[in-house]
Design an enzyme around this catalytic site. Structure first.
Site, short mmCIF file in Angstrom:
data_model
loop_
_atom_site.label_atom_id
_atom_site.label_comp_id
_atom_site.label_asym_id
_atom_site.label_seq_id
_atom_site.Cartn_x
_atom_site.Cartn_y
_atom_site.Cartn_z
N THR A 39 1.05 -1.11 0.30
CA THR A 39 0.37 -0.34 0.10
C THR A 39 0.97 1.74 0.26
O THR A 39 1.87 1.21 0.36
CB THR A 39 -0.55 -0.46 0.73
OG1 THR A 39 -1.45 -1.90 1.44
CG2 THR A 39 -1.78 1.51 0.81
N THR B 292 -3.66 1.24 -2.56
CA THR B 292 -3.08 0.11 -2.68
C THR B 292 -3.57 -0.83 -3.51
O THR B 292 -4.13 -0.66 -4.34
CB THR B 292 -3.49 -0.35 -0.98
OG1 THR B 292 -3.21 -1.28 -1.26
CG2 THR B 292 -5.58 -0.90 -1.11
N ASN C 230 -2.33 -3.91 -2.42
CA ASN C 230 -2.74 -4.75 -1.18
C ASN C 230 -1.03 -5.57 -1.68
O ASN C 230 -0.40 -4.45 -0.80
CB ASN C 230 -3.27 -6.20 -1.84
CG ASN C 230 -3.72 -6.99 -0.23
OD1 ASN C 230 -3.52 -6.54 0.55
ND2 ASN C 230 -4.20 -8.02 -0.68
N ASP D 154 -7.98 -10.02 0.92
CA ASP D 154 -8.52 -8.93 2.46
C ASP D 154 -9.71 -9.98 2.94
O ASP D 154 -10.12 -9.27 3.84
CB ASP D 154 -8.12 -7.87 2.29
CG ASP D 154 -7.75 -7.27 2.30
OD1 ASP D 154 -6.26 -7.90 2.51
OD2 ASP D 154 -7.46 -5.67 2.34
N SER E 167 -10.30 -3.60 5.62
CA SER E 167 -8.81 -2.96 4.95
C SER E 167 -8.69 -2.30 7.02
O SER E 167 -9.34 -2.30 7.32
CB SER E 167 -8.96 -2.35 4.74
OG SER E 167 -7.96 -1.33 4.32
N SER E 168 -7.61 -2.50 7.05
CA SER E 168 -6.45 -1.76 7.94
C SER E 168 -6.12 -0.15 7.68
O SER E 168 -5.62 0.67 8.68
CB SER E 168 -6.03 -2.78 8.15
OG SER E 168 -5.78 -3.39 8.57
N GLY F 23 1.14 -1.13 4.89
CA GLY F 23 1.54 -2.28 6.07
C GLY F 23 0.68 -3.01 5.81
O GLY F 23 1.34 -3.65 7.09
N GLY F 24 -0.03 -3.11 5.51
CA GLY F 24 -1.20 -3.96 6.36
C GLY F 24 -2.16 -4.27 7.22
O GLY F 24 -2.36 -2.82 7.91
#
Length: 554
Positions: A357, A375, A377, A399, A428-429, A449-450
């Site tokens: 991302t 992103t 991913n 995700d 999502s984060s 950073g996921g």
């Protein structure tokens, strides 16, 4: 807008630290930063700069910048907060068991590599929606820098070249990635003529080209011969959505951040609130010493337990936002923290009763701000390039929860709230965030950073406001991460680890410390100071801060 037109424009390209100026951008590479700063210098506002930067990064930051992905944008515009959700959606042919074999087990890599991993892209529509509502400069003017870089080429540099080499090894013959990016060299201009043609069509036709015109046809054709699911109907039906941002009080500020389908905003607010509830436990502790890390890990366990159980696309699953952020609930969760021992992982339950991302931050001379996270991913997404159009497609379908209780590529487990369904947005984060005080933006921050996104943002905000660090210090400090599972595992990063004595103390407490093979984020932050904006581009990446000093008439 407040200004008639700018009288004097002074563009300052500044290596860290940056310390003054009325407008500023912190972006993940110099091309994106230079584009955004140039748009500000031309009289554009923060949204104009953000849109132009997004398209430039689609050219120069191919591991994450994109046309074929999606994202979230948190905005402050003329004194009001906004949030734009341009997250990808599942194709109509997707279903709950899409990535399971006949025995009900997850098929390795099916949600990560190749066309079946691709969600319906949202980036082009997202940028269009933001520009239509708040943009000041003409749309085509904002795409011109990206078109020029795609046509004439940009010099990738050693960092991008090495990432590209990793991509070649990872995708191999499974996708057409090598055909498009195999010739990239570190020190020679890399031209992308198909991508330039696509950008020209979008510049003249807007999203109509991408979602129902020539580019749409090329994308659907790519799906047809590489086994993907996206149809022309999926593209025509895609919509970006304006949502109410989360607004959460914290230390005299208002945190303005991402609502569902992001888990990041809720999680960031919870992290900040739980730490505030346990502030006495943190008294006298330095960042990253063993006891500090333990207390943060205890907090993070509870946040990730709630994330797995309750969070998903609010259009498909009711998300109890108010209950998760209720002060009494947060106080109760804070009481569960064990300051001197580890909470057994299985005992940490949801609390309610019932890689790649990128991010950039922009402010303008009128007080508007954009925090944008976009992103594909993982790095280079699915590895699939749309032939004839020259852009990479995401692998965001990973995700979703392919199977409840089974971790995704980031090791995060999920439940029914995030199960696959046609048209649904995957959880999502991403946490593009602002801190606002007295109707004035004080901080613009975000990171890739996921699942480590909101824990990284939390640590930087804590470093800035609890520990009094400068933006450069706050961003440069090594970070750590815990997410409930794997049990009692604390992740460190290649960029920098905890001190050896602190690692030993944590291991004696019962933690397992691991150094993962990628750094924890690439934070881009702008903080208001008495004499202007101070910015920091994460030293983990190749980002740049540029300040634009502007004089204008009211």
């Amino acid at each position: 807008m407040l200004a008639r037109r700018l009288l004097t424009l002074i563009l300052l390209l500044i290596t860290l630290p940056a310390s003054a100026g009325q407008g500023a951008i912190a972006a993940p590479d110099r091309y994106g930063a230079e584009t955004g700063a140039a748009i500000l210098a031309q009289g554009g506002n923060a949204v104009d700069a953000a849109v132009a930067t997004a398209f430039t990064l689609a050219v120069t930051y191919p591991e994450a910048g994109n046309l074929g992905g999606g994202g979230f944008m948190t905005l402050w515009f003329e004194g009001h907060p906004y949030f734009l959700d341009y997250r990808e959606t599942a194709p109509a042919l997707a279903h709950r068991d899409l990535y399971l074999d006949e025995q009900g087990e997850v098929i390795p890599d099916l949600s990560l590599v190749g066309s079946k991993a691709v969600g319906v892209p949202g980036s082009v529509m997202g940028m269009w929606e933001a520009h239509q509502r708040f943009g000041q400069l003409p749309w085509a003017q904002l795409l011109a820098p990206a078109i020029q870089l795609a046509e004439q080429g940009f010099v990738p540099g050693e960092a991008l070249y090495q990432i590209k080499q990793d991509g070649l090894s990872h995708f191999g013959e499974r996708t057409n990635f090598a055909r498009y990016f195999g010739s990239m060299e570190a020190d020679k201009p890399f031209r992308q003529l198909q991508l330039a043609a696509t950008l020209k069509r979008i510049a003249t036709q807007g999203p109509d080209d991408f979602y129902q015109g020539t580019t749409a046809e090329l994308l659907v054709e790519q799906m047809g011969h590489s086994g993907g699911l996206i149809s022309l109907e999926d593209l025509v039906n895609y919509r970006a959505k304006w949502r109410q941002p989360i607004q959460f009080p914290w230390q005299g500020f208002t945190l303005v951040t991402a609502p569902p389908p992001s888990s990041g905003g809720i999680a960031l607010a919870q992290l900040l609130a739980l730490k505030a509830e346990r502030l006495k436990d943190f008294a006298g502790l330095s960042a990253n010493e063993a006891q500090y890390v333990h207390l943060v890990a205890e907090i993070e366990k509870r946040v990730f337990a709630d994330r797995a159980e309750y969070l998903g696309d609010p259009d498909f699953h009711p998300v109890p936002v108010e209950r998760l952020l209720d002060p009494q609930y947060l106080a109760k969760r804070a009481q569960e923290v064990k300051p001197n021992s580890l909470s057994p992982t299985l005992s940490v339950q949801p609390g309610l009763e019932s890689h790649q991302t990128t991010h950039y931050s922009v402010v303008d001379a009128w007080g508007n701000a954009v925090s944008n996270t976009t992103t594909l991913n993982l790095e280079f997404g699915s590895g699939v390039v749309v032939e004839g159009a020259g852009f990479l497609l995401n692998n965001e379908m990973d995700d979703f929860s392919a199977k409840p209780g089974v971790p995704n590529a980031f090791g995060v487990v999920g439940g029914d709230a995030n199960a696959i369904a046609p048209g649904k947005r995957m959880l999502s984060s991403m946490s593009p965030s602002l801190l606002v005080k007295d109707k004035t933006v004080e901080l613009v921050i975000g990171t890739p950073g996921g699942s480590t996104i909101f824990t990284s943002v939390f640590q930087v905000i804590s470093n800035l406001y609890d520990l009094g660090m400068t933006p450069e210090q706050a961003v440069a400090l090594p970070r750590f991460h815990h997410q409930l599972w794997p049990a009692n595992e604390i992740r460190q990063e290649p960029y920098g680890s905890l001190a050896p004595e602190d690692q030993k103390q944590l291991e004696r407490m019962g933690y397992k410390l691991v150094v993962q093979d990628w750094d924890l984020g690439d934070v881009q932050v702008l903080q208001r100071q008495e004499n202007g904006w101070q910015g920091a581009a994460d030293p983990r990446g190749r980002g740049t801060v540029i300040l634009v000093e502007t004089e204008f008439n009211e």
